[in-house]
Design a protein around this motif. Structure first.
Motif, short mmCIF file in Angstrom:
data_model
loop_
_atom_site.label_atom_id
_atom_site.label_comp_id
_atom_site.label_asym_id
_atom_site.label_seq_id
_atom_site.Cartn_x
_atom_site.Cartn_y
_atom_site.Cartn_z
N ASP A 269 0.86 -1.23 0.00
CA ASP A 269 -0.15 -0.09 0.08
C ASP A 269 0.93 1.28 0.17
OD1 ASP A 269 -2.75 -0.49 -0.21
OD2 ASP A 269 -2.93 -1.07 1.99
N GLY A 270 0.59 2.06 -1.00
CA GLY A 270 1.29 3.41 -0.84
C GLY A 270 2.23 3.45 -1.90
N VAL B 207 -3.00 3.83 4.07
CA VAL B 207 -3.61 2.48 3.74
C VAL B 207 -4.64 2.85 2.60
CG1 VAL B 207 -5.28 0.70 4.16
CG2 VAL B 207 -3.68 1.60 5.86
N ALA B 208 -4.63 2.26 1.44
CA ALA B 208 -5.45 2.50 0.42
C ALA B 208 -7.00 2.32 0.74
CB ALA B 208 -5.01 1.64 -0.85
N HIS B 209 -7.87 3.21 0.03
CA HIS B 209 -9.33 2.96 0.09
C HIS B 209 -9.46 1.71 -0.12
CE1 HIS B 209 -10.02 7.65 0.33
NE2 HIS B 209 -9.50 7.11 1.40
N THR B 210 -9.10 0.91 -1.26
CA THR B 210 -9.43 -0.13 -1.55
C THR B 210 -8.89 -1.51 -1.11
OG1 THR B 210 -7.64 -0.05 -3.23
CG2 THR B 210 -9.56 0.84 -4.10
N SER B 211 -8.00 -1.13 0.12
CA SER B 211 -7.60 -2.31 0.81
C SER B 211 -8.90 -3.07 1.47
CB SER B 211 -6.59 -1.90 1.94
OG SER B 211 -6.35 -2.95 2.70
N THR B 212 -8.79 -4.43 1.26
CA THR B 212 -9.86 -5.22 1.85
C THR B 212 -9.41 -6.03 3.13
OG1 THR B 212 -8.86 -7.13 0.68
CG2 THR B 212 -10.59 -6.03 -0.50
N SER B 213 -8.08 -5.81 3.21
CA SER B 213 -7.38 -6.20 4.72
C SER B 213 -7.40 -5.21 5.63
CB SER B 213 -5.91 -6.69 4.45
OG SER B 213 -5.64 -7.55 3.43
N TRP B 214 -7.64 -3.99 5.38
CA TRP B 214 -7.36 -2.92 6.54
C TRP B 214 -8.74 -2.97 7.46
CZ3 TRP B 214 -5.00 -0.76 9.87
CH2 TRP B 214 -5.55 0.51 10.58
N PRO B 215 -10.05 -3.13 6.76
CA PRO B 215 -11.10 -3.38 7.80
C PRO B 215 -10.92 -4.67 8.86
CG PRO B 215 -11.95 -3.08 5.56
CD PRO B 215 -10.27 -3.22 5.43
N LEU C 244 1.77 -10.67 1.95
CA LEU C 244 0.84 -9.68 2.64
C LEU C 244 0.15 -8.41 1.70
CD1 LEU C 244 2.38 -9.30 5.98
CD2 LEU C 244 0.65 -10.62 5.35
N ALA C 245 0.86 -8.52 0.61
CA ALA C 245 0.44 -7.54 -0.53
C ALA C 245 -0.87 -7.99 -1.31
CB ALA C 245 1.55 -6.83 -0.93
#
Length: 203
Positions: free
Chosen positions: A12-13, A95-103, A127-128
């Motif tokens: 991310d980033g 963290v990107a808005h599109t990250s499915t892992s961050w939530p 992990l990416a």
């Protein structure tokens, strides 16, 4: 710093791959990559943005937690990590808005930042990635907060999310440090111009 030819999935980033360097003159100024600073709509060209910002070398971290819903390890990789404040002790990452892992990570009471070593490119790639078991084959022990501290990681930082700030297509996450320690010895994993490398100490 030595970079590697193989390009892995970027955390991310991270920017895109390096752009071939060419020069041309625009209004008397020498411009890289044969393009102006702005696109036709007056905004910065995203490809040029990635190319120029890619010249800033960054470290790479893995942000881990235990998913409260399943109690399974979850995480993501990021190259936008930085210290923010000594008093109070704060760190930040994007963290990107599109990250499915961050939530999933965000749902945990405590999150853990793992500072990746130069031999952990495969950890970053795993992990990416999207989908699948991101921790398959990875060895880890629990931090005081109960989260994965990956084997070979240079350091770990247990923290709690203090604030989240919307910023374009990313979220800036500010976290308060609870506990931290060094873990293993070695050089850092660095990201530069779309590739990975390590730091070579001068002799």
């Amino acid at each position: 710093m030595s970079t590697h030819a193989a390009r892995l999935i970027t955390p991310d980033g991270c920017g895109g791959p390096p752009v071939p360097y060419q020069r041309r003159t625009l209004n008397g100024a020498s411009m890289p990559n044969g393009q102006s600073h702005a696109s036709g709509n007056g905004q910065l060209d995203s490809r040029r943005f990635r190319s120029v910002l890619g010249r800033f070398a960054t470290g790479v971290v893995a942000i881990t937690a235990l998913d409260p819903a399943s109690n399974e390890p979850c995480g993501l990789a990021a190259n936008s990590f930085t210290s923010v404040s000594l008093d109070p002790p704060l760190v930040a990452f994007c963290v990107a808005h599109t990250s499915t892992s961050w939530p999933k990570v965000r749902g945990a009471k405590v999150i853990t930042v793992n500072v990746l070593a130069e031999h952990q490119q495969h950890v970053c790639a795993q992990l990416a990635s999207r989908g699948g078991d991101k921790f398959a084959g990875l060895r880890w022990t629990g931090s005081p907060g109960g989260n994965p501290v990956l084997e070979g990681t240079l350091a770990w930082i247990d923290c709690v999310v203090e604030a989240e700030h919307m910023a374009g297509d990313h979220v800036i996450v500010v976290a308060r440090v609870l506990q931290l320690d060094t873990h293993a010895d070695g050089g850092p994993l660095l990201f530069f111009r779309g590739g990975y490398g390590g730091f070579v100490e001068p002799t």
